[in-house]
Design a protein around this motif. Structure first.
Motif, PDB file in Angstrom:
ATOM      1  N   ASP A 171       2.416   3.086   3.067  1.00 38.08           N
ATOM      2  CA  ASP A 171       1.110   4.000   2.955  1.00 38.08           C
ATOM      3  C   ASP A 171       2.068   5.271   2.353  1.00 38.08           C
ATOM      4  O   ASP A 171       2.783   5.694   2.649  1.00 38.08           O
ATOM      5  CB  ASP A 171       0.846   4.212   4.088  1.00 38.08           C
ATOM      6  CG  ASP A 171      -0.857   4.866   4.205  1.00 38.08           C
ATOM      7  OD1 ASP A 171      -0.417   5.439   2.788  1.00 38.08           O
ATOM      8  OD2 ASP A 171      -1.728   5.893   4.443  1.00 38.08           O
ATOM      9  N   HIS A 179      -9.090   1.348   0.734  1.00 42.89           N
ATOM     10  CA  HIS A 179      -9.119   1.738   2.527  1.00 42.89           C
ATOM     11  C   HIS A 179     -10.175   0.763   2.630  1.00 42.89           C
ATOM     12  O   HIS A 179     -10.829   1.321   2.767  1.00 42.89           O
ATOM     13  CB  HIS A 179      -9.262   3.538   2.463  1.00 42.89           C
ATOM     14  CG  HIS A 179      -8.029   3.722   1.857  1.00 42.89           C
ATOM     15  ND1 HIS A 179      -8.117   4.253  -0.002  1.00 42.89           N
ATOM     16  CD2 HIS A 179      -6.299   3.225   2.252  1.00 42.89           C
ATOM     17  CE1 HIS A 179      -6.346   4.930   0.225  1.00 42.89           C
ATOM     18  NE2 HIS A 179      -5.622   4.800   0.988  1.00 42.89           N
ATOM     19  N   HIS A 199       0.745   5.504  -1.672  1.00 42.98           N
ATOM     20  CA  HIS A 199      -0.321   6.893  -2.071  1.00 42.98           C
ATOM     21  C   HIS A 199       1.737   7.354  -3.284  1.00 42.98           C
ATOM     22  O   HIS A 199       2.103   8.454  -1.575  1.00 42.98           O
ATOM     23  CB  HIS A 199      -0.971   8.052  -1.655  1.00 42.98           C
ATOM     24  CG  HIS A 199      -1.668   7.086  -1.110  1.00 42.98           C
ATOM     25  ND1 HIS A 199      -2.636   6.383  -1.742  1.00 42.98           N
ATOM     26  CD2 HIS A 199      -1.808   7.078   0.026  1.00 42.98           C
ATOM     27  CE1 HIS A 199      -3.646   5.086  -0.611  1.00 42.98           C
ATOM     28  NE2 HIS A 199      -3.135   6.062   0.154  1.00 42.98           N
ATOM     29  N   HIS A 201      -5.026  -0.803   5.594  1.00 38.76           N
ATOM     30  CA  HIS A 201      -5.641  -1.002   6.880  1.00 38.76           C
ATOM     31  C   HIS A 201      -6.470  -1.858   7.844  1.00 38.76           C
ATOM     32  O   HIS A 201      -5.721  -2.122   8.918  1.00 38.76           O
ATOM     33  CB  HIS A 201      -5.771   1.013   6.775  1.00 38.76           C
ATOM     34  CG  HIS A 201      -5.390   1.634   6.466  1.00 38.76           C
ATOM     35  ND1 HIS A 201      -3.799   1.287   7.028  1.00 38.76           N
ATOM     36  CD2 HIS A 201      -5.021   2.058   5.066  1.00 38.76           C
ATOM     37  CE1 HIS A 201      -3.476   2.226   6.451  1.00 38.76           C
ATOM     38  NE2 HIS A 201      -4.572   3.766   4.962  1.00 38.76           N
ATOM     39  N   HIS A 230       0.662  -1.263  -0.560  1.00 38.21           N
ATOM     40  CA  HIS A 230       0.099  -0.054   0.139  1.00 38.21           C
ATOM     41  C   HIS A 230       0.943   1.550   0.054  1.00 38.21           C
ATOM     42  O   HIS A 230       1.870   0.916   1.132  1.00 38.21           O
ATOM     43  CB  HIS A 230      -0.885  -0.069   1.425  1.00 38.21           C
ATOM     44  CG  HIS A 230      -1.821   1.619   0.687  1.00 38.21           C
ATOM     45  ND1 HIS A 230      -2.375   1.458   0.304  1.00 38.21           N
ATOM     46  CD2 HIS A 230      -1.995   2.309   2.119  1.00 38.21           C
ATOM     47  CE1 HIS A 230      -3.901   2.124   0.863  1.00 38.21           C
ATOM     48  NE2 HIS A 230      -2.963   2.618   1.603  1.00 38.21           N
TER      49      HIS A 230
HETATM   50 ZN   LIG Z   1      -3.520   5.026   2.167  1.00 36.90          ZN
END
Ligand SMILES: [Zn+2]
Length: 449
Positions: free
Chosen positions: A317, A229, A65, A266, A63
């Motif tokens: 993340d 998510h 971004h 998450h 995961h």
């Molecule tokens: Zn995220």
């Protein structure tokens, strides 16, 4: 490419946990052909001396971004919703140039921390932002990691009861069309693929039910994976209970979003039934402990998820909520978090390494190709130096890697191709990447005209 790593400790992370105090990993034509104790059966031209090092499978990041590398250090005291509301307007000004720069820098940071395969979840597509997805793919190819860009989307703006401002959401139809286009253009399902696309509407509070349902249909039509998510914060759970009268996992189930082709980021806030549902359906989880700590979101029930049979991988993340952008430190974070929740027996160093390798490979549906050092798997290898001051004297190399400070990376191989040697990136100029990152971060901080 043929390359031999020899004279190193080896943690294979195979099903029986095979380890060698001094052994070798031989990669030929991109595949591992021999792993074991002592010398290899053949010696190719390229040999890496692994004395003082530990070889593990390359880490898998489930995961991220990458664009958030341009907004590090913002919204420092916020929880998730406040942090998002503060950052959305800034993100609304990103474009292909920025995404190219942040993808290069972000993947470089991952490579330098032992990662050989990374996902990215990009869900901000401003109307005048240019070809953001294409820019990502382009930048990733240059760095040389296996890349799983997840085509994200948001279609539930604030006027419809969502969280993001209306001017950064897409239409439902527009998001689906662009996602299909990304799959058609870039997805490579073949064994050893360097690039696979996933379908990834952003979250329950930024995406309509229609888009969630249709996204699942689209992904299954193309045979690609689904990501979003889920259950990150208490506020999200309240949002789901108020709007849909159920928990986030019940909501996902209702939309066709549980199954072995799905992995969620998450899943911090899960009741017992939710844990059981993820386990029973083989739905995966990207555990992002540092980001959860940065936003004060809570501690995911990883031990319970593993016991229930759910695949669990590790995720960095986005760098706006995890400014290191590094994956290797998440091994220790995951171990610490599991123990804070369940005591010292809740996770071993080897289980933490398994999350970062084999667990991540399962989340991405690539357990036959990645995640362990075994003949027939891809030649993705991290070689960690453990004889320096940070780790010297720790007899157990896996404990040294997980409990100790970030280990210097002696080498990183992707399909046998060297991406890092002696702590330096070989595929791009780190100084130029940093300069570009400074430039685009500065541009984003400027007020719009
Ligand atoms: Zn995220």
């Amino acid at each position: 490419m043929n390359v031999l790593v020899e004279g190193c400790a080896v943690a294979t992370v195979d099903a029986s946990g095979s380890e060698y105090a001094s052994g070798h990993v031989l990669v030929e034509d991109g595949l591992i052909t021999s792993v074991g104790p002592g010398p290899a059966p053949r010696r190719p031209e390229n040999v890496i001396d692994g004395t003082g090092c530990l070889a593990t499978p390359g880490l898998v990041n489930t995961h991220h971004h990458l664009y958030q590398h341009a907004t590090r250090g913002h919204a420092q005291q916020q929880h998730l919703f406040g942090w998002l509301v503060e950052l959305y307007p800034t993100w609304g000004r990103l474009d292909a140039d920025l995404v190219h720069a942040t993808t290069g820098a972000g993947l470089a940071a991952l490579a330098l921390s032992g990662c050989t395969t990374s996902t990215d979840h990009h869900y901000v597509f401003p109307r005048d932002g240019g070809d953001v997805f294409g820019a990502q793919v382009d930048a990733a190819r240059a760095i040389g990691l296996r890349f799983h860009p997840c085509r994200g989307s948001m279609d539930l703006g604030v006027s419809q009861g969502g969280l993001p401002p209306d001017n950064i959401v897409e239409t439902t139809e527009g998001a689906l069309t662009a996602t299909a286009e990304a799959i058609e253009l870039f997805h490579d399902p073949s064994f050893g693929s360097m690039l696979r696309v996933a379908v990834a509407p952003c979250s329950p509070f930024s995406v309509t039910e229609d888009l969630m349902r249709e996204a699942a249909v689209l992904a299954r039509h193309y045979g690609v994976r689904l990501h979003t998510h889920l259950a990150e914060t208490v506020e999200e759970e309240e949002f789901c209970r108020e709007r849909f009268a159920c928990t986030p996992v019940e909501y996902a189930e209702r939309l066709g979003w549980l199954g072995p082709d799905v992995w969620f980021a998450h899943t911090v806030h899960l009741d017992g039934e939710s844990v059981a549902a993820l386990g029973a359906t083989g739905t995966g989880v990207a555990h992002c402990p540092s980001s959860n700590a940065r936003l004060g979101a809570g501690i995911a029930p990883v031990r319970d998820l593993l016991d229930a049979g759910a695949p669990v991988g590790l995720g960095v993340d986005g760098a706006a909520s995890q400014e290191t952008g590094q994956l290797a430190p998440e091994l220790r974070q995951a171990l610490y978090f599991a123990r804070l929740r369940g005591g010292p027996a809740a996770m071993t160093a080897r289980q933490a390494l398994e999350l970062g390798t084999a667990g991540g490979a399962r989340c991405l549906g690539r357990q036959d190709e990645l995640g362990s050092l075994e003949p027939g798997k891809l030649g993705d290898v991290a070689l960690w130096r453990l004889d320096g001051i940070g780790h010297a004297g720790i007899a157990d190399p896996v404990a040294a890697l997980v409990f100790g400070p970030p280990a210097p990376l002696e080498a990183l191989l992707v399909g046998g191709n060297p991406v890092v040697r002696e702590g330096r990136l070989l595929t791009a100029d780190e100084t130029a990447l940093a300069r570009e990152l400074t430039r685009v971060s500065g541009r984003l901080r400027e007020r719009p005209a």
